[in-house]
Motif scaffolding. Sequence first.
Motif, PDB file in Angstrom:
ATOM      1  N   LYS A  65       3.666  13.793 -12.014  1.00 51.37           N
ATOM      2  CA  LYS A  65       3.624  15.382 -11.260  1.00 51.37           C
ATOM      3  C   LYS A  65       3.641  14.919  -9.716  1.00 51.37           C
ATOM      4  O   LYS A  65       2.615  15.443  -9.141  1.00 51.37           O
ATOM      5  CB  LYS A  65       2.290  16.114 -11.458  1.00 51.37           C
ATOM      6  CG  LYS A  65       2.256  16.533 -13.016  1.00 51.37           C
ATOM      7  CD  LYS A  65       1.201  17.604 -13.308  1.00 51.37           C
ATOM      8  CE  LYS A  65       1.060  17.696 -14.778  1.00 51.37           C
ATOM      9  NZ  LYS A  65       0.029  16.864 -15.442  1.00 51.37           N
ATOM     10  N   GLY A  66       4.116  13.920  -9.412  1.00 52.14           N
ATOM     11  CA  GLY A  66       4.426  13.748  -7.938  1.00 52.14           C
ATOM     12  C   GLY A  66       3.571  12.754  -7.369  1.00 52.14           C
ATOM     13  O   GLY A  66       3.448  12.273  -6.264  1.00 52.14           O
ATOM     14  N   GLU A  67       2.539  12.367  -8.128  1.00 49.11           N
ATOM     15  CA  GLU A  67       1.325  11.346  -7.660  1.00 49.11           C
ATOM     16  C   GLU A  67       1.552  10.130  -8.460  1.00 49.11           C
ATOM     17  O   GLU A  67       1.810  10.221  -9.499  1.00 49.11           O
ATOM     18  CB  GLU A  67       0.015  12.114  -8.156  1.00 49.11           C
ATOM     19  CG  GLU A  67      -1.052  11.615  -7.057  1.00 49.11           C
ATOM     20  CD  GLU A  67      -2.370  12.107  -7.423  1.00 49.11           C
ATOM     21  OE1 GLU A  67      -3.097  11.305  -7.803  1.00 49.11           O
ATOM     22  OE2 GLU A  67      -2.463  13.234  -7.904  1.00 49.11           O
ATOM     23  N   ALA A  68       1.327   9.139  -7.671  1.00 45.34           N
ATOM     24  CA  ALA A  68       1.456   7.609  -8.035  1.00 45.34           C
ATOM     25  C   ALA A  68       0.495   7.376  -8.895  1.00 45.34           C
ATOM     26  O   ALA A  68      -0.962   7.882  -8.712  1.00 45.34           O
ATOM     27  CB  ALA A  68       1.675   6.727  -6.816  1.00 45.34           C
ATOM     28  N   ILE A  69       0.515   6.897 -10.300  1.00 46.32           N
ATOM     29  CA  ILE A  69      -0.616   6.421 -11.134  1.00 46.32           C
ATOM     30  C   ILE A  69      -0.251   5.056 -11.625  1.00 46.32           C
ATOM     31  O   ILE A  69      -0.969   4.344 -12.150  1.00 46.32           O
ATOM     32  CB  ILE A  69      -0.506   7.406 -12.512  1.00 46.32           C
ATOM     33  CG1 ILE A  69       0.945   7.283 -13.053  1.00 46.32           C
ATOM     34  CG2 ILE A  69      -0.839   8.782 -12.256  1.00 46.32           C
ATOM     35  CD1 ILE A  69       0.952   7.915 -14.556  1.00 46.32           C
ATOM     36  N   GLY A  70       0.839   4.376 -11.089  1.00 50.50           N
ATOM     37  CA  GLY A  70       0.974   2.954 -11.413  1.00 50.50           C
ATOM     38  C   GLY A  70       2.271   2.449 -10.770  1.00 50.50           C
ATOM     39  O   GLY A  70       2.814   3.312  -9.662  1.00 50.50           O
ATOM     40  N   GLU A  71       2.765   1.157 -11.047  1.00 53.47           N
ATOM     41  CA  GLU A  71       3.810   0.744 -10.310  1.00 53.47           C
ATOM     42  C   GLU A  71       4.783  -0.246 -11.058  1.00 53.47           C
ATOM     43  O   GLU A  71       4.226  -0.834 -12.228  1.00 53.47           O
ATOM     44  CB  GLU A  71       3.166  -0.144  -9.202  1.00 53.47           C
ATOM     45  CG  GLU A  71       2.273   0.345  -8.263  1.00 53.47           C
ATOM     46  CD  GLU A  71       1.628  -0.306  -7.033  1.00 53.47           C
ATOM     47  OE1 GLU A  71       2.323  -1.592  -6.991  1.00 53.47           O
ATOM     48  OE2 GLU A  71       0.963   0.134  -6.321  1.00 53.47           O
ATOM     49  N   ILE A  72       5.982  -0.580 -10.966  1.00 54.64           N
ATOM     50  CA  ILE A  72       6.583  -1.479 -11.365  1.00 54.64           C
ATOM     51  C   ILE A  72       7.133  -2.344 -10.218  1.00 54.64           C
ATOM     52  O   ILE A  72       7.413  -2.002  -9.253  1.00 54.64           O
ATOM     53  CB  ILE A  72       8.055  -0.930 -12.065  1.00 54.64           C
ATOM     54  CG1 ILE A  72       7.587  -0.166 -13.080  1.00 54.64           C
ATOM     55  CG2 ILE A  72       9.070  -2.034 -12.435  1.00 54.64           C
ATOM     56  CD1 ILE A  72       9.059   0.610 -13.931  1.00 54.64           C
ATOM     57  N   ARG A  73       6.840  -3.727 -10.469  1.00 55.90           N
ATOM     58  CA  ARG A  73       7.052  -4.752  -9.510  1.00 55.90           C
ATOM     59  C   ARG A  73       8.061  -5.747  -9.825  1.00 55.90           C
ATOM     60  O   ARG A  73       7.893  -6.290 -10.970  1.00 55.90           O
ATOM     61  CB  ARG A  73       5.864  -5.332  -8.866  1.00 55.90           C
ATOM     62  CG  ARG A  73       4.871  -4.425  -7.934  1.00 55.90           C
ATOM     63  CD  ARG A  73       3.940  -5.334  -7.605  1.00 55.90           C
ATOM     64  NE  ARG A  73       3.103  -4.199  -6.870  1.00 55.90           N
ATOM     65  CZ  ARG A  73       1.968  -4.408  -6.102  1.00 55.90           C
ATOM     66  NH1 ARG A  73       1.792  -6.027  -5.796  1.00 55.90           N
ATOM     67  NH2 ARG A  73       1.214  -3.757  -5.481  1.00 55.90           N
ATOM     68  N   PRO A  86       0.686  -1.341  -0.178  1.00 50.55           N
ATOM     69  CA  PRO A  86      -0.015   0.010  -0.183  1.00 50.55           C
ATOM     70  C   PRO A  86       0.769   1.146   0.059  1.00 50.55           C
ATOM     71  O   PRO A  86       0.303   2.152  -0.434  1.00 50.55           O
ATOM     72  CB  PRO A  86      -0.852  -0.048   1.170  1.00 50.55           C
ATOM     73  CG  PRO A  86      -0.270  -1.090   1.998  1.00 50.55           C
ATOM     74  CD  PRO A  86       0.610  -2.191   1.114  1.00 50.55           C
ATOM     75  N   ASP A  87       2.119   1.394   0.485  1.00 53.53           N
ATOM     76  CA  ASP A  87       2.774   2.519   0.634  1.00 53.53           C
ATOM     77  C   ASP A  87       3.291   3.059  -0.871  1.00 53.53           C
ATOM     78  O   ASP A  87       3.748   4.233  -0.772  1.00 53.53           O
ATOM     79  CB  ASP A  87       4.125   2.300   1.566  1.00 53.53           C
ATOM     80  CG  ASP A  87       3.695   2.102   2.981  1.00 53.53           C
ATOM     81  OD1 ASP A  87       2.498   2.564   3.298  1.00 53.53           O
ATOM     82  OD2 ASP A  87       4.604   1.682   3.380  1.00 53.53           O
ATOM     83  N   ILE A  88       3.159   2.286  -1.743  1.00 51.55           N
ATOM     84  CA  ILE A  88       3.676   2.696  -3.235  1.00 51.55           C
ATOM     85  C   ILE A  88       2.525   3.859  -3.568  1.00 51.55           C
ATOM     86  O   ILE A  88       2.995   4.872  -4.264  1.00 51.55           O
ATOM     87  CB  ILE A  88       3.444   1.431  -3.982  1.00 51.55           C
ATOM     88  CG1 ILE A  88       4.491   0.548  -3.600  1.00 51.55           C
ATOM     89  CG2 ILE A  88       3.837   2.077  -5.688  1.00 51.55           C
ATOM     90  CD1 ILE A  88       4.674  -0.585  -4.857  1.00 51.55           C
ATOM     91  N   LEU A  89       1.409   3.898  -3.031  1.00 50.22           N
ATOM     92  CA  LEU A  89       0.199   4.724  -3.228  1.00 50.22           C
ATOM     93  C   LEU A  89       0.600   6.068  -2.755  1.00 50.22           C
ATOM     94  O   LEU A  89       0.222   7.097  -3.692  1.00 50.22           O
ATOM     95  CB  LEU A  89      -1.075   4.417  -2.400  1.00 50.22           C
ATOM     96  CG  LEU A  89      -2.395   4.916  -2.936  1.00 50.22           C
ATOM     97  CD1 LEU A  89      -2.634   4.519  -4.493  1.00 50.22           C
ATOM     98  CD2 LEU A  89      -3.508   4.561  -2.087  1.00 50.22           C
ATOM     99  N   ASP A  90       1.677   6.162  -1.782  1.00 50.59           N
ATOM    100  CA  ASP A  90       2.230   7.474  -1.188  1.00 50.59           C
ATOM    101  C   ASP A  90       3.335   7.759  -1.991  1.00 50.59           C
ATOM    102  O   ASP A  90       4.031   8.746  -1.566  1.00 50.59           O
ATOM    103  CB  ASP A  90       2.474   7.501   0.162  1.00 50.59           C
ATOM    104  CG  ASP A  90       1.020   7.111   1.006  1.00 50.59           C
ATOM    105  OD1 ASP A  90       0.036   7.508   0.420  1.00 50.59           O
ATOM    106  OD2 ASP A  90       1.014   6.257   2.079  1.00 50.59           O
ATOM    107  N   GLY A  91       3.540   7.119  -3.109  1.00 51.32           N
ATOM    108  CA  GLY A  91       4.977   7.534  -3.633  1.00 51.32           C
ATOM    109  C   GLY A  91       6.094   6.915  -3.566  1.00 51.32           C
ATOM    110  O   GLY A  91       7.246   7.273  -3.668  1.00 51.32           O
ATOM    111  N   LYS A  92       6.238   6.009  -2.158  1.00 50.29           N
ATOM    112  CA  LYS A  92       7.219   5.148  -1.732  1.00 50.29           C
ATOM    113  C   LYS A  92       7.811   4.056  -2.392  1.00 50.29           C
ATOM    114  O   LYS A  92       6.860   3.296  -2.750  1.00 50.29           O
ATOM    115  CB  LYS A  92       6.937   5.070  -0.436  1.00 50.29           C
ATOM    116  CG  LYS A  92       6.727   6.232   0.474  1.00 50.29           C
ATOM    117  CD  LYS A  92       6.747   5.592   2.195  1.00 50.29           C
ATOM    118  CE  LYS A  92       5.945   6.820   2.950  1.00 50.29           C
ATOM    119  NZ  LYS A  92       5.120   6.659   3.863  1.00 50.29           N
TER     120      LYS A  92
END
Length: 481
Positions: free
Chosen positions: A123-131, A82-88
């Motif tokens: 623009k600093g906001e998470a829109i997706g992920e790489i895993r 879940p922390d990826i949502l906060d850009g971490k």
Amino acid sequence: MGRSRASYYSILKQINKVANSALSLKKICNSIAKSAAKAVQANGCRILSFNPQKEYLITIGAYGLSDIYLKKGPLDVHKSLPDILDGKVVFIANAAKDERVQYPKVALAQGISSILGIPVLEKGEAIGEIRIYTREPRQFSEADRSFLLSVADICAVIFERAELHQLLEQDYKASEKRRKSSRVSSLPATTLRPTSFAHPSEEDFAKLLDFYCIEWLYEPRSFPLRWEGDKIAEMFTPDFYLPELDLYIELTTLKQNLLTEKNRKLRQLRALYPEVNIRLLNKSDFLKLLAKYGYGPLGEAKVEGVDRVLYSHAKIQRRVRTLARHISRDYTGQRLVLVGILKGVVCFMADLMQHLSLPVTLDFMAISYYGSDGQVVKITRDLDSSITGQHVLMVEDIVDTGMTLNYILSHLSAHNPASLRVCTLLDKRARRLVNVPLDYVGFEVPDEFVVGYGLDYKGEYRNLPFIGILHPELIKGTKPR
Ligand code: IMP
């Protein structure tokens, strides 16, 4: 041994080349996933984007992961790393034992040990992920991380470009549609819809769900049906999952041979997974199913003239429950008088009060408008009981110019309540003329005429279970109540 800077640089160059190629989004992302996994000497990688509601993750490209792992079930952004949502950046050392992993048992069964999650930021906001996935437990170096962050930046540009492309396409289709009929236009996309459908009927179904703002996920889960030893010999992957209804849907045609086979699989699935809710639908069935929830061309409620749905029934219910929680918390230990103005507030009031964990009483007022511009308010029905010394919460359907609320608040204050606050479901702030204080707001709506869930246009549309924007051509400047 980690890679040298030069070697990462040359891989990034290759990835950039693929990103700028004319390949499809899926192929680009599959290729990037492969390059990224190989570059950091991992076993698998996937590139994901958030769904429009930012609640689920959708796989856009993958490498080195089994179908059963990729389709293990809906991936919830709040439950899965879940922390990826906060850009971490998130590192999981042991996937089978970490509570930030949503399906630890599947990770164990599929031999996945470590996961590194990198946010794709716009623009600093998470829109997706790489895993990134590895079979052996391992750490990732700073160089690995900074390489993957650069890959994520490339992905952000790819997502943005694909989204723009999708928007332009939809805009064109919508304007074509408007030209042909002045009724329904398609939903403007706010987030990338990267799904490639296997069949046109699936795309039609997705569009219908989009129009009614019903969340959907395409093929998020494969159900193993038969095993040979410990190998899966047969699987079934339903086309859609609708999280709000907790329902899987498999679309089908009326071709008898296909239907018999699908029915067999469904019987098997139900026997093996009795907790799973699944329906087999042909086109007329899915229209009937939508009608059951009050939606679609066969629905009881009038939807003709609704340009697009702003808030689905499920979304309204979620928001109303949250508002009720805040109100119950703020008034703990007190009694509350809820005051509503007929008739627009009926749906909101009925739902809100059921979720308040306080002793409440209800009262209603009715008003009419007069004067040349319809802006003068007259009370045609006053409160039944005295509110002097009571805690009063004024419940409103929508605050537009604020004139009505301003008038009603001064009327109520004259009765000296112990306190007077306002809860409105909708706030059309852009049109505000009088600055009225709003203590609880459901949604801020755009400057459009909205109907449904109690709100009317010339007395109609109140019974729609959702809130939608009325087609501008239908509005001729009347003030409804
Ligand atoms: P106000 O005095 O301009 O704030 O108007 C408030 C009233 O106008 C609301 O309580 C509604 O009855 C009506 N109204 C304003 N905007 C809308 C709309 O978009 N749909 C339906 N009714 C609306």
